[in-house]
Design an enzyme around this catalytic site. Structure first.
Site, PDB file in Angstrom:
ATOM      1  N   LYS A 104     -39.033  -6.374 -40.329  1.00 49.11           N
ATOM      2  CA  LYS A 104     -39.391  -4.959 -40.427  1.00 49.11           C
ATOM      3  C   LYS A 104     -38.206  -4.196 -40.976  1.00 49.11           C
ATOM      4  CE  LYS A 104     -42.949  -2.358 -39.106  1.00 49.11           C
ATOM      5  NZ  LYS A 104     -44.305  -2.835 -38.839  1.00 49.11           N
ATOM      6  N   GLY A 215     -53.710   9.887 -33.560  1.00 47.09           N
ATOM      7  CA  GLY A 215     -53.001   9.586 -34.807  1.00 47.09           C
ATOM      8  C   GLY A 215     -53.955   9.676 -35.977  1.00 47.09           C
ATOM      9  N   GLY A 217     -52.928   9.062 -39.383  1.00 48.86           N
ATOM     10  CA  GLY A 217     -52.304   8.503 -40.586  1.00 48.86           C
ATOM     11  C   GLY A 217     -53.256   7.479 -41.183  1.00 48.86           C
ATOM     12  N   ASN A 218     -52.725   6.508 -41.878  1.00 50.72           N
ATOM     13  CA  ASN A 218     -53.568   5.494 -42.526  1.00 50.72           C
ATOM     14  C   ASN A 218     -54.534   4.837 -41.537  1.00 50.72           C
ATOM     15  OD1 ASN A 218     -53.872   2.382 -43.046  1.00 50.72           O
ATOM     16  ND2 ASN A 218     -53.753   3.313 -45.062  1.00 50.72           N
ATOM     17  N   ALA A 219     -54.024   4.401 -40.379  1.00 50.30           N
ATOM     18  CA  ALA A 219     -54.862   3.667 -39.426  1.00 50.30           C
ATOM     19  C   ALA A 219     -55.894   4.590 -38.755  1.00 50.30           C
ATOM     20  CB  ALA A 219     -53.994   2.986 -38.372  1.00 50.30           C
ATOM     21  N   GLY A 220     -55.430   5.700 -38.201  1.00 44.06           N
ATOM     22  CA  GLY A 220     -56.325   6.581 -37.443  1.00 44.06           C
ATOM     23  C   GLY A 220     -57.377   7.253 -38.314  1.00 44.06           C
TER      24      GLY A 220
HETATM   25  N1  GLU Z   1     -46.743  -2.349 -41.417  1.00 47.14           N
HETATM   26  C1  GLU Z   1     -47.944  -3.092 -41.189  1.00 47.14           C
HETATM   27  C2  GLU Z   1     -47.891  -3.762 -39.828  1.00 47.14           C
HETATM   28  O1  GLU Z   1     -47.221  -3.317 -38.923  1.00 47.14           O
HETATM   29  C3  GLU Z   1     -48.273  -4.038 -42.332  1.00 47.14           C
HETATM   30  C4  GLU Z   1     -47.254  -5.082 -42.623  1.00 47.14           C
HETATM   31  C5  GLU Z   1     -47.525  -5.892 -43.898  1.00 47.14           C
HETATM   32  O2  GLU Z   1     -48.544  -5.698 -44.530  1.00 47.14           O
HETATM   33  O3  GLU Z   1     -46.656  -6.709 -44.202  1.00 47.14           O
HETATM   34  O4  GLU Z   1     -48.567  -4.718 -39.577  1.00 47.14           O
END
Ligand code: GLU
Length: 412
Positions: A104, A215, A217-220
């Site tokens: 990360k 939330g 964002g993209n997910a919510g």
């Molecule tokens: N950031 C996203 C996660 O936490 C996606 C990670 C990715 O696609 O490598 O899973």
């Protein structure tokens, strides 16, 4: 005091390791990241000032394949957070059986205070700083909190410029116009919903099933849209973003909410829905709660007040360890982050294979593959939960840790 997500992650690991009776040495490999990269990101702001930002790339484990994981731009980014997130990526890719490890990255910055030009500059500077440690067969970044396809396009471009050739597979989550995959933008939410549909079969919820989403964002936001437009029998009764929450017991008018958010930048203050304090959203009497914001949303303080029967963790680490113990005692079904939000990295994997082969798939094929992958992983986790009589998170950890350690042993 801010909860330390890395210590929580280690506790989760130890719980599963005890059941698996893992050796101390093997555990140590997973308790410490393989490599921690700290970088300085200098930013010359639009008004000519120099700011020095802190950046990280933590490479947790690569026993099963190249490191893989997103990059977040957020003021709360620090070493412990990125370490925890990198560890969760190793678990997540192993639960989904993707040929990756976990990593990360992040920059401690609030991108909402930066211009597009400044965001582009820090994105490119970040890539130059970590260039030697990433790459399509080494470590493949992707979007995360407050980063998006545009940022991935800049980063992939910078990588290709420095490398002197096209390397689209060095990043995933790119726009489709520059080698991204169909379905990647909605994949985190969609993957979670595929699992949710399986998991709620055994609940006899009265229709429409009520859902609160923290939330936007993209997910919510995608979870809100998908549940509203693509499925029957659900009503979204509450949503929130970083500024506040709204609630309507009968169900929020989702098309109106989406245009209101677009116009005003917030989900709050509109007709037919009343404003709520953000923490009240978590405590609503709903069937399903979807935390889709940040770590540590559900804590020792509010866990007792949670009334949902099912929690789908679209965020990473939204429930602290202490809170989880309370929720499990209350018999709440928690679909853990390492499974629930793994749709994102799964379609990232499809993007990477498409970049490597140069052969691109259509939306229907992607959805079929994503749904299959998510259902298989859910079944694997469920089977282990039955065998060991444990909760889904512990079962997911058992599955992942055994896959990682098996790979490690084979390599010697
Ligand atoms: N950031 C996203 C996660 O936490 C996606 C990670 C990715 O696609 O490598 O899973």
């Amino acid at each position: 005091m801010k909860n330390n997500p890395f210590l929580d992650a280690i506790e989760q690991l130890e719980k599963a390791s005890k059941i698996l009776q893992i050796d101390r040495e093997e555990l140590e490999i997973l308790e410490t990241p393989k490599k921690e990269i700290h970088v300085q990101i200098p930013l010359k702001t639009d008004d000519g000032k120099l700011k020095i930002l802190k950046g990280y790339r933590i490479q947790h484990n690569d026993s099963r394949g190249p490191f893989k994981g997103g990059i977040r731009f957020h003021p709360r980014v620090d070493l412990d957070e990125v370490k925890a997130l990198s560890f969760w990526m190793s678990i997540k890719t192993a639960v989904l059986n993707l040929p990756y490890g976990g990593s990360k990255g992040g920059i401690a910055v609030n991108p909402k205070e930066l211009s597009a030009n400044e965001i582009e500059k820090i994105s490119r500077a970040y890539v130059r700083s970590v260039f030697k440690d990433i790459g399509p067969d080494v470590d493949i970044p992707a979007p995360d909190v407050y980063t998006n396809p545009q940022i991935m396009a800049w980063m992939a471009d910078e990588y290709s410029v420095v490398a002197g050739k096209h390397v689209p597979a060095a990043f995933t989550g790119k726009p489709v116009e520059v080698g991204g995959s169909k379905g990647r933008d909605t994949a985190t939410a969609q993957g979670g919903i595929y699992v949710l549909m399986e998991a709620i079969k055994k609940f006899k919820f009265k229709k429409p099933i009520s859902v609160a989403i923290q939330g936007f964002g993209n997910a919510g936001a995608n979870a809100t849209e998908i549940l509203h437009f693509d499925y029957e029998n659900f009503k979204i009764v509450a949503v929130s973003d970083s500024r506040g929450a709204v609630y309507n017991e009968k169900g929020i008018d989702v098309p109106f909410l989406l245009s209101h958010k677009k116009e005003t930048g917030a989900v709050t203050d509109f007709k037919d829905a009343k404003n709520l304090k953000p923490e009240e959203l978590l405590e609503l009497d709903v069937n399903i709660l979807i935390p889709a914001a940040m770590e540590g949303a559900i804590t020792l303080e509010n866990a007792k007040k949670i009334k949902a029967k099912v929690i789908l963790e679209l965020a990473n680490g939204p429930i602290t360890k202490e809170a989880e113990d309370i929720l499990l005692r209350k018999d709440i079904l928690i679909i853990p982050d390492v499974l629930a939000n793994a749709g994102g990295v799964t379609v990232s994997y499809f993007e990477w294979t498409q970049n490597k082969s140069g052969f691109y798939l259509d939306e229907e094929e992607i959805q079929k593959m994503l749904s299959k992958k998510m259902q298989e992983a859910y079944k694997d986790v469920l089977d282990l939960a039955d065998v060991y009589k444990v909760d889904l998170r512990t079962a997911a950890y058992i599955l992942a840790i055994s896959r990682i350690i098996d790979a490690q042993k084979l390599k010697g």
